[in-house]
Design an enzyme around this catalytic site. Sequence first.
Site, PDB file in Angstrom:
ATOM      1  N   GLU A 331       0.837  -1.202   0.000  1.00  0.00           N
ATOM      2  CA  GLU A 331       0.000   0.000   0.000  1.00  0.00           C
ATOM      3  C   GLU A 331       0.876   1.258   0.000  1.00  0.00           C
ATOM      4  OE1 GLU A 331      -2.965  -0.069   3.048  1.00  0.00           O
ATOM      5  OE2 GLU A 331      -3.748  -2.012   2.408  1.00  0.00           O
ATOM      6  N   GLU A 345       2.393   0.389   3.856  1.00  0.00           N
ATOM      7  CA  GLU A 345       2.607  -0.906   4.516  1.00  0.00           C
ATOM      8  C   GLU A 345       2.464  -2.035   3.512  1.00  0.00           C
ATOM      9  OE1 GLU A 345      -0.389  -1.993   7.421  1.00  0.00           O
ATOM     10  OE2 GLU A 345      -1.958  -0.941   6.313  1.00  0.00           O
ATOM     11  N   ASN A 347       0.655  -5.760   3.352  1.00  0.00           N
ATOM     12  CA  ASN A 347      -0.247  -6.703   4.014  1.00  0.00           C
ATOM     13  C   ASN A 347       0.153  -8.119   3.620  1.00  0.00           C
ATOM     14  OD1 ASN A 347      -2.129  -5.076   5.493  1.00  0.00           O
ATOM     15  ND2 ASN A 347      -2.840  -4.327   3.520  1.00  0.00           N
ATOM     16  N   ARG A 349      -0.974 -11.032   3.322  1.00  0.00           N
ATOM     17  CA  ARG A 349      -2.109 -11.960   3.190  1.00  0.00           C
ATOM     18  C   ARG A 349      -2.932 -11.529   1.980  1.00  0.00           C
ATOM     19  NH1 ARG A 349      -5.935  -8.423   4.668  1.00  0.00           N
ATOM     20  NH2 ARG A 349      -5.281  -6.748   6.058  1.00  0.00           N
TER      21      ARG A 349
END
Length: 462
Positions: A331, A345, A347, A349
């Site tokens: 992101e 960040e 993620n 997953r």
Amino acid sequence: EGAIMVESDQINGRMSSVDEFCKALGGDSPIHSVLVANNGMAAVKFMRSIRTWALETFGNEKAILLVAMATPEDLRINAEHIRIADQFLEVPGGTNNNNYANVQLIVEIAERTRVSAVWPGWGHASENPELPDALMEKGIIFLGPPSAAMGALGDKIGSSLIAQAAGVPTLPWSGSHVKVPQETCHSIPEEIYKNACVSTTDEAVASCQVVGYPAMIKASWGGGGKGIRKVHNDDEVRALFKQVQGEVPGSPIFIMKVASQSRHLEVQLLCDKHGNVAALHSRDCSVQRRHQKIIEEGPITVAPPETIKELEQAARRLAKCVQYQGAATVEYLYSMETGEYYFLELNPRLQVEHPVTEWIAEINLPASQVVVGMGIPLYNIPEIRRFYGIEHGGGYHAWKEISAVATKFDLDKAQSVKPKGHCVAVRVTSEDPDDGFKPTSGRVEELNFKSKPNVWAYFSVK
């Protein structure tokens, strides 16, 4: 007795076709069964995607056995994921630390049901590095990243330092001056880490002066609005630093400049265990309410194509830096005024909004997680070959023909084909205007929705 014989023949046939698929495409760990350690939309979406893929690939939608976890609450409402699964195991009810987020329980069930792999979904235990470690000890495949990559990126300070090492721009922050050698990417030395933090009010004031106001004081272990304060001057820092410390005791604290009017942009990644990383187009999820994404769309239209290419390449560098495996989303904040972007960040997953990418990239992401989990390199996956416009690419139904003629290609140099079109995902929420617009389910009189091939919906209201 005869029925049992047929059943075992069916199981053997099912297993041998998965074994053949795995071997032909260069994998080393066939996956015959998956424990779905999640519920609700995550579990339903995964199961539907795997059934669709199995039918296309093996001519049998039940080629991969799906095992569900069922709480008393799920059983009471006859939850959809339990109905779709081949078998389910009852688990304790109550909060998720009793069930879907309980690492020990997930590992016990995985052992008891003798599954090949565990899919964590999103939320619950999906970002707990203890889960991949515990499963690895038992020889069970985790359909996600290794714990080292997950741990390194799950920490807000560590992930910003890794981004810097990978040459990904970050907003001015208390660790901007800290240099991380690329070889120490996946385990940052404590001394380097401490240099990026502030531990006293005076250090926080000094850091804010360098970073510039307005700034954020953030606790690295914070989340959901805890351990975060916006400050506009030195006096506010002095007044609020201790509050942040008190809200998340023991957490490292850092300072980050507040981004001016920005868009929230992200890149979907898929990585194999051989060091290959594919960037599967991009998404824009700037429309948010109470830090929850409300509208997600793809591909990005607010930034020029060359910037989107940069976002994708920066995301790929970051994943390679920590030897990431599986699906991930990187992101960014993007400034419309300056055209600059900053790492926010990663993620570790699959995300709720992944169907946006599936539609524009024509890639079944849950199936990709299973295929990558089998150890199959990206360059042998039919849908990935098609995505890059490489010859001998296509749907999974053609895997036998493709595996016979497919040759390795360099994902660093390959250019993806254009997105199929534009896709929008919307979260439908209800709020009470008489009670400060608090989220509420209210009373649903009627719900009438028909899914179509290009329109998919999930409702938790039955």
